[in-house]
Design a protein around this motif. Sequence first.
Motif, mmCIF file in Angstrom:
data_model
loop_
_atom_site.group_PDB
_atom_site.id
_atom_site.type_symbol
_atom_site.label_atom_id
_atom_site.label_comp_id
_atom_site.label_asym_id
_atom_site.label_seq_id
_atom_site.Cartn_x
_atom_site.Cartn_y
_atom_site.Cartn_z
ATOM 1 N N TYR A 162 -4.947 -0.840 7.712
ATOM 2 C CA TYR A 162 -3.420 -1.442 8.902
ATOM 3 C C TYR A 162 -4.093 -1.410 10.141
ATOM 4 C CZ TYR A 162 1.052 -0.738 10.612
ATOM 5 O OH TYR A 162 1.656 -1.125 11.555
ATOM 6 N N GLY A 163 -4.758 -0.611 10.982
ATOM 7 C CA GLY A 163 -5.090 -0.760 12.106
ATOM 8 C C GLY A 163 -6.033 -1.875 12.493
ATOM 9 N N GLY B 258 -5.973 12.288 0.549
ATOM 10 C CA GLY B 258 -7.063 12.502 2.513
ATOM 11 C C GLY B 258 -7.564 11.507 2.282
ATOM 12 N N ILE B 259 -8.521 10.883 2.198
ATOM 13 C CA ILE B 259 -9.498 10.387 1.720
ATOM 14 C C ILE B 259 -9.027 9.110 1.364
ATOM 15 C CG2 ILE B 259 -11.865 8.873 1.213
ATOM 16 C CD1 ILE B 259 -12.916 11.608 0.533
ATOM 17 N N LEU C 104 0.737 -0.954 -0.119
ATOM 18 C CA LEU C 104 -0.067 -0.101 -0.132
ATOM 19 C C LEU C 104 0.778 1.251 -0.494
ATOM 20 C CD1 LEU C 104 -2.854 -1.099 2.440
ATOM 21 C CD2 LEU C 104 -3.394 -0.214 -0.130
ATOM 22 N N VAL C 105 2.084 1.163 0.382
ATOM 23 C CA VAL C 105 2.594 1.887 0.204
ATOM 24 C C VAL C 105 3.351 2.860 -0.783
ATOM 25 C CG1 VAL C 105 4.923 3.214 0.765
ATOM 26 C CG2 VAL C 105 3.503 2.280 2.855
ATOM 27 N N LEU D 50 0.374 -4.141 4.634
ATOM 28 C CA LEU D 50 0.510 -3.448 3.574
ATOM 29 C C LEU D 50 0.698 -4.177 2.963
ATOM 30 C CD1 LEU D 50 1.825 -0.161 5.172
ATOM 31 C CD2 LEU D 50 -0.582 -0.752 4.947
ATOM 32 N N LEU E 126 -6.141 8.306 1.892
ATOM 33 C CA LEU E 126 -4.819 7.567 2.654
ATOM 34 C C LEU E 126 -6.104 7.537 4.118
ATOM 35 C CD1 LEU E 126 -2.108 9.751 2.391
ATOM 36 C CD2 LEU E 126 -1.957 7.851 2.760
ATOM 37 N N PHE E 127 -7.003 7.717 5.057
ATOM 38 C CA PHE E 127 -7.900 8.179 5.651
ATOM 39 C C PHE E 127 -8.375 5.589 5.671
ATOM 40 C CE2 PHE E 127 -11.129 7.997 8.958
ATOM 41 C CZ PHE E 127 -10.627 8.707 10.578
ATOM 42 N N ILE F 29 -7.373 3.588 4.341
ATOM 43 C CA ILE F 29 -5.989 2.796 4.389
ATOM 44 C C ILE F 29 -5.149 2.267 5.855
ATOM 45 C CG2 ILE F 29 -3.272 2.468 3.567
ATOM 46 C CD1 ILE F 29 -4.123 2.717 1.227
ATOM 47 N N SER F 30 -5.125 3.769 6.429
ATOM 48 C CA SER F 30 -5.061 3.739 7.821
ATOM 49 C C SER F 30 -5.600 2.853 8.312
ATOM 50 C CB SER F 30 -4.617 5.155 8.628
ATOM 51 O OG SER F 30 -6.369 5.440 8.810
ATOM 52 N N LEU F 31 -7.292 3.465 8.692
ATOM 53 C CA LEU F 31 -8.463 1.744 9.273
ATOM 54 C C LEU F 31 -8.058 0.388 8.745
ATOM 55 C CD1 LEU F 31 -11.404 3.861 8.316
ATOM 56 C CD2 LEU F 31 -10.049 3.657 10.479
ATOM 57 N N PHE G 253 0.332 3.936 -2.557
ATOM 58 C CA PHE G 253 0.126 5.589 -2.784
ATOM 59 C C PHE G 253 0.732 7.030 -3.304
ATOM 60 C CE2 PHE G 253 1.036 8.790 0.549
ATOM 61 C CZ PHE G 253 -0.236 9.901 -0.092
ATOM 62 N N PHE H 183 -14.346 3.754 2.232
ATOM 63 C CA PHE H 183 -13.437 5.132 1.994
ATOM 64 C C PHE H 183 -12.178 5.112 0.670
ATOM 65 C CE2 PHE H 183 -14.328 6.227 6.276
ATOM 66 C CZ PHE H 183 -13.882 7.917 6.053
#
Lengths: 103, 465
Positions: free
Chosen positions: B174-175, B164-165, B121-122, B180, B167-168, B170-172, B125, B201
């Motif tokens: 990852y959580g 931005g959306i 995912l890095v 990734l 990334l949000f 992706i962060s969820l 992005f 998202f």
Amino acid sequence: MEPGLYHLLFISTALFFIGVFGFLTRRNLITMLMSIELILNSVCLNFVAFNKYVWPGELDGVFFTVFIIAIAAAEAAVAIAIIINLYRSHRSIDVEVAGELKG
Amino acid sequence: MGIFLNYMKPELMISLIIFLLLILKLGKGMTNAALLPFIQVLILIGFLITLFLPAEGSLFHGMYRTGRLIGFQKAVLLLGVYLISLLCSGWLKKSEHLTEFIVLMLSALLGMFFLLSSGHLVMFFLSLELATIPVAAMSNFDLDKKASSEAAMKMILSSAFASGILLFGISLIYGITGTLYFDALVSRIEAGPLQVMAFVFLFSAFAFKLSVVPFHLWTADVYEGSPFPVTAFLSVVSKGAVAFTFVSVLYRVFQPLGELWHILLMITAVSTLVIGNLFALRQDNIKRFLAFSSIAQVGFILVGITANDASGTASVTYFILVYLFSNLAAFGVASVIADSTGRENISDYRGLYASHPMLCWVMALALFSLAGIPPTAGFFGKVFLLGAGASRGQLWLIVIAALNMVISLYYYLRVVRAMFMEKQLSPIGTITQELPVRFALLLCVAGILLTGLLSWIYEYIRLLI
């Protein structure tokens, strides 16, 4: 009380939606850019929080944060260059003034 | 080292061309007219290498992977860039900053190559950003035009918001999953509420980039305000790259959420088809018209993606190839006319057949192909897409798509009627066509006719998967 994952997630989600709200309501281009930075920072906070509390063994989240900061800088540089050019031609940085394209 | 060189041939080629151009820029010895053919030849060499020397394997623990299908998709994108550099040579030669423009275009292409090859995912992005930020700078290249800077502003703000959306989301993800890597994600994703939210998202960020309704609002303005090569690049190359990636991410990573995105795709496909067609009906500016027509085409692509098997991937790849030829032919004719006369409206095209019959035939053929009329390749592209969509048994979706094909005929034929049947009181003037433009239009016409008639092309794509 010791701050934990939920506190951090609450802050980051609030930041995210403040950013979205600002982006949709503000009409000044610089402020809109700042709202986007808020969104990106909320994501960074999310990554670091998840990394510390949920996946302490992994490093992906921290690395991702570094990349987000770099990309945000690149994006802001291009955006500000475009805004300066817009200011030269329109004499304003209000979105409503730049409304030539419609239909 | 050998593996590295072999797998990353297309990316290394593009990076090499970028560095070469930057060094040439330092010398200041070459005029635009001398530099442009040189650039075109370099891009052509890159295309031939990518097409005929594919590699299969992965690098960096699966962060970068390549295969025969990915190689073919990269070759399609490079072909698009080559055709754009030929078709818009009039605009490019006049440009004050030719080198910078080409360097930005190739960097965006490099981003798309990495996007297609990403397995992490890095990487995903970073390459998505590399594919969008230069395009925003490119759309500002008509520096003295107000519309151009407005288009660039809309492009950079909406794409930054979309990332931005993304990334949000992706962060969820990852959580929830703690990884990734695409390959590891498949086994860890399940249909929990947080996963569904993260996926929505991610889906909306893709919808932004593909200009799927209701995330299409930036498309028409950006297309209208940007210079012709940028509009062509955005509507063909960018869209193609995102569509390829969308298919591979949905099919590979989000297979556990298959039921969810099937529904999402059906809803967005219907809204995209209907809204795109309805807005295209009332446009007079040719770029705006092609923008809404390209939104409607994305609707058909979404119908094809619902298939969720190899036929979906194959039909989307085939359709993008066909769409590249037809859309670039239409853009090419419009760009030639705008270059010589400065006019971009459909009403200016009235009576064009009397003075420039060949241009009119090319445009008519391109529009027939976009509308999907049988002898052209566009018909076969749509048949495969709808056939793939029908394999899941959602016949109502296919009926709606077919009805929209009928509606789209009306506005495509409106342009043809203006060119062939209507009379113009003030003629548009003479249009100069340079040799590279003629050659590129010929290539496009050959593509429109042959990709449809040679049945082995689809079979070949099918075998690549």
